[in-house]
Structures are given as C-alpha cells and as structure tokens.
Scaffold this active site. Structure first.
Site, short mmCIF file in Angstrom:
data_model
loop_
_atom_site.label_atom_id
_atom_site.label_comp_id
_atom_site.label_asym_id
_atom_site.label_seq_id
_atom_site.Cartn_x
_atom_site.Cartn_y
_atom_site.Cartn_z
N GLU A 189 -36.95 -28.85 -3.49
CA GLU A 189 -37.36 -28.46 -4.84
C GLU A 189 -36.44 -29.13 -5.85
O GLU A 189 -35.21 -29.02 -5.77
CB GLU A 189 -37.27 -26.94 -5.01
N LYS A 214 -38.73 -18.79 -3.67
CA LYS A 214 -39.59 -19.84 -4.20
C LYS A 214 -38.99 -20.25 -5.54
O LYS A 214 -39.15 -19.57 -6.54
CB LYS A 214 -41.03 -19.35 -4.37
#
Length: 530
Positions: free
Chosen positions: A274, A229
C-alpha cells in the site's frame, strides 16, 4: 482497417452498456481487423498508444479558423466536449474525394511529419471523414478515448477470443510494445508465447470481496489472518536485473510519480503493498497522498513535504522464485524474512492483528475511522496468491460510510455519453459568513451514485434554475438538497471549506428537504477523527 471502421467500434462500445456486449464487440475487432491496425486500436483503448503530441489546442485552432468564433463558442458550450464539437462543426470543402486513412497510416504519419506540417496533415484527414470518424480521429490523436472499455476489459476480450487465460496475457502485456504483434501471433498459435525475460512486468493482483457482518458467523476465526486495510493506494513493486517499476493496481506505470520509491528498489523481488504518505512513523491522511498522485515529475519540495512510503502486504517473487502458489502463512514468513534481510528504505511490514474471536475484530473495526483506517482485511491462512477477485480466500471488512445533506451549487457537463447532460455536481454546506449571515461553502464534487432517471431530473432542474455561467459550468439557485455519501472526511488546506471527502457519491435527491435545512459545515468537521 480504416479510421471509419475504428469509429464504428468506438461508437458501438460507447452505446453498449453491458460488459458482455462490450466484450463481444472487442472479440469481433480482434477477429476481423488486420495487423497492425487491431493492435493500434487495442493500444488506444488501453490508453497505451503513445503518439507524437497533437495537442487539443491545435485541433481547436484549426476548427476555429474555419468557422465563426461565436458560433464555435456557442456550439462548444452546448455540446460540452471539444472533440465532439469539432467533429460536428467541421466544414468540409467541396470536391474532396480521398479515401480515409488507415490506423497504421495515421500513426506512421504523426511520427514522421515535421511539427510545422502537422496542422495541414490533420486538416486533410478531417476533410475526408464523416462526423463520427472525425470524432474518432480527434480522440485517437489527442488521447481522449472514453468509451467504457478499460485496458483490463480489453485483455479479458483477448483471452476470450483466443482461449488463453487472461492471467497469461497480463503477465507479458507490459513486455511487448504496441501494436502487440508478438502477442497476436502467439494467441493465433503462429509463434511461441513472448518471453518478457527480465523486464519488470506487472502481475495481476489478488483482490478481495466485501464482507457483510452477518457472513462472519460462517467463518472459523482460527482459519484466518487479519490486518489493517490502510487508507492509501494498492501498488506492486517489481525490481530486478531488467530494471524497476512501480505499478498501480490496474497495471499503470506510476514509477515517475514516486521517484524516491523507485530509488529504494535496489532488490530482486515482486512485492504487493500500500502506497502511503508517512511522516515520523505516522500515516498521513489520504488527502496528502492525493497531492502526489498523477504528478509526472514531483520536485524535491513535493517529495520532502509529502514523503512516499510503502507498507508491504505480500511477497510474490523472491528473486526468480515464484511464491504465488504457496499458502499465505508461508508467503508471510518469507516476506518477514525478506524484510529483515533486505531492510528496504521507505518500506515496512504491514503488521498482522492477533485475535481469537470475531468480536475482538469487530471492536477494532469500530475504531477504524478514528485511526484513519479503511477497515480490516481477512485472509485465509491456506490461500495461494491467485489473480483476480475470487470469492472466499480474501475479504475486506470496511468501515461504514458517512452521509451529509448538502446543497447543489454548481454543475458541469460530463464526458462521452454524458456530454449533453449536466452530470458533475459541486455541493456545499452552510456556515456563518463574515457578516454572521449563513453562506454556502463547497465541500466536494461527485458524478456518480444516481440513476439514469435521476440524471434526467437533475439535468432539467439545473437548466431551469441556472443563475450564472462560467464556460461549461453553471451556477444554480440554492434550492436543491443532495444526500452525499462518502467513505471519510479529512482536513485539507487546498479547499475553501478546509475539508476533503474520500469517494463522495450522490446517495439520493432530497426534494423533500428545504435548502436552508441542509447540514452545516460543523457537522462534517465533527466527523473528522481528532
């Protein structure tokens, strides 16, 4: 629908804390307000009403010309919100007897009135309205609505009112301009669903639920893929014959802030990824990305010093082919093939993490902070890409939070319902000053985490212990300790302390702890990886 009717909606939204209550109010607005006013109100709430600029300074100057400047300054200091101050202090001249304007009338007049006639136009409207409607008008024309109703909430209310899936509405939302007449005609079954065609519209993202450690035992490792993440912001890249757009996770157009990414989108696809700042193949701290956020037109130097990059997670569309119904394993294979084929600039593939047991991942997660990662993502191998936060297919296994005991230094009034309370807090830690004596240095600011009861205590404490004032900001005695919780600390040249906090919030008020026993800056610096 008149401005007072819209003002009533705003006031009720602001003082309705529950999500269900806000949805009910919005459904009623869609059902009763006429066109185009309901669409104008919807656009204002969603932050997409692009009116001709009527700067807050213009309205402030109008009010100050009609009131005593000292009285205005004192009122503004007490109220804490410019629009609310003007709405309350505005002196209505005698003999005014004109009907209030409709929303459509306001929008049309702002677009067609010459700039030098705007002050007279706005003053005339304010003369005809009561205080609550004046507030709504000022917020409407200056773009300052804050009533706790997001664009997403408004679209959910549209779906509930019409019976159409919210995902269907969101996929055409950016292809129709306010006041959204084609959308309302479709929702009322008076016209077919608008076709955005090749317009680079936003598709709702698939989101993950937080994973608690104890829930792992119920999951079979063989059914899951894992990846890092990354500590950036989630984005969606949409490009094709109709143009290219970079969307934030909330469906806001971020294209202008990252022109180098937009320039690299010379393909036909929809991608999930991202947004990061990347230097020499290494992900920079989140504080570097913050330098780029909300910059409408970053110059060449900003782009050079803080180079934007996208790490790709998923492939939603390959050309015109919709891949969202495919399982994750197939979408992942298509994404890998797409990256190999297109070799897009300023982008790469987020690698999967091989593992056979949860203990292996737990060990990697334990080192996430040192590696400047937010944690891990777990995705079921058979999961389709489904909009929204559906519990089960995707999990986010974040690293633990960190805490320091800091001393309250400054406070500022909030906005909206909090405009009468000191609810924004700047706090600091001790370090040795130039003369060797301990001094406090600010490390961050927070305006969340506390309860309503704690807010009342903090507001009274601040008023009772103010030592200096700087406009809306109060400096206070160094006597109250706050336990501050945050996700990560990073070095920052922008702050006097040399540190920036990621997502700080107030965990609790340490009335039991003397201020001199609060943490030192060295304690926080030791929490920074490396």
């Amino acid at each position: 629908m008149s401005v007072p009717a819209f003002a009533e909606l705003l006031e009720r939204l602001a003082f309705t804390p529950s999500r269900l209550g806000k949805l009910a109010l919005l459904r009623q607005w869609f059902a009763t307000a006429p066109d185009p006013d309901r669409g104008i109100g919807l656009a204002a709430l969603a932050g997409e009403l692009k009116l001709r600029a009527a700067k807050p300074a213009l309205v402030r100057d109008l009010a100050m010309a009609r009131t005593d400047p000292a009285l205005f300054a004192l009122s503004y200091d007490y109220v804490g919100d410019l629009a609310e101050t003007i709405a309350l202090i505005w002196p209505v001249p005698p003999g005014v007897n004109m009907p209030p304007p409709d929303l459509a009338e306001v929008v049309e007049a702002l677009e067609s009135t010459p700039k030098d006639e705007l002050p007279q136009l706005i003053a005339g409207w304010l003369d005809t309205l009561e205080a609550s409607a004046r507030l709504a008008l000022i917020k409407l024309i200056t773009g300052g609505l804050r009533v706790g109703a997001s664009a997403r909430l408004a679209r959910v209310a549209l779906a509930e009112w019409s019976g159409q899936p919210v995902e269907e509405i969101e996929e055409i939302w950016h292809g129709v301009a306010p006041p959204y007449l084609p959308i309302f005609r479709w929702l009322e079954e008076k016209a077919p669903r608008p076709d955005p065609g090749a317009t680079p519209v936003f598709r709702p993202l698939m989101l993950a639920h937080p994973l608690e450690d104890e829930a792992l035992s119920a999951l079979n490792p063989g059914d899951w893929a894992a990846e890092w993440k990354w500590d950036g912001i989630r984005v969606q890249l949409v490009a094709g014959p109709g143009g290219a757009r970079l969307w934030s996770r909330g469906g806001e157009d971020a294209s202008a802030s990252f022109p180098e990414i937009l320039a690299a989108m010379d393909f036909h696809a929809v991608l999930d990824g991202e947004l990061l700042v990347m230097r020499d193949g290494q992900v920079a701290p989140f504080s570097d990305l913050q330098q780029r956020l909300n910059r409408k037109a970053p110059g060449p130097r900003m782009q050079r010093d803080y180079p934007a990059f996208v790490r790709l997670y998923d492939l939603l569309f390959d050309g015109t082919e919709d891949l969202r119904a495919l399982p994750f394993t197939e979408r992942r294979a298509r994404l890998e093939a797409w990256v190999a084929r297109e070799q897009p600039a300023r982008m790469d593939l987020s690698p999967l993490i091989p593992f056979t047991a949860w203990e292996e991942l737990a060990e990697m997660r334990a080192g996430a902070r040192a590696a400047s990662m937010e944690g891990l993502m777990l995705k079921r191998l058979d999961s389709p890409y489904t909009a929204g936060r559906i519990k089960g297919p995707w999990w986010k296994w974040k690293r633990g939070t960190q805490n320091v005991d800091a001393v309250l230094m400054y406070a500022q009034r909030g906005h909206g319902k909090r405009s009468s309370f000191y609810s924004d807090y700047t706090f600091g830690l001790w370090r040795d000053g130039p003369d060797g004596a301990p001094e406090l240095v600010p490390i961050g600011k927070a305006y969340s985490g506390y309860t309503d009861q704690e807010l009342l205590f903090l507001d009274k404490w601040i008023r009772d212990h103010t030592t200096n004032r700087f406009g809306p900001v109060r400096e206070v005695e160094r006597g109250l300790v706050l336990e501050v919780e945050f996700d990560a600390a990073q070095k920052s040249g922008r702050h006097k302390s040399g540190v920036a906090l990621r997502f700080p919030r107030i965990a609790r008020i340490r009335r039991d702890k003397p201020a001199e026993e609060a943490d030192r800056l060295e304690t926080l610096l030791a929490m920074i990886p490396g």
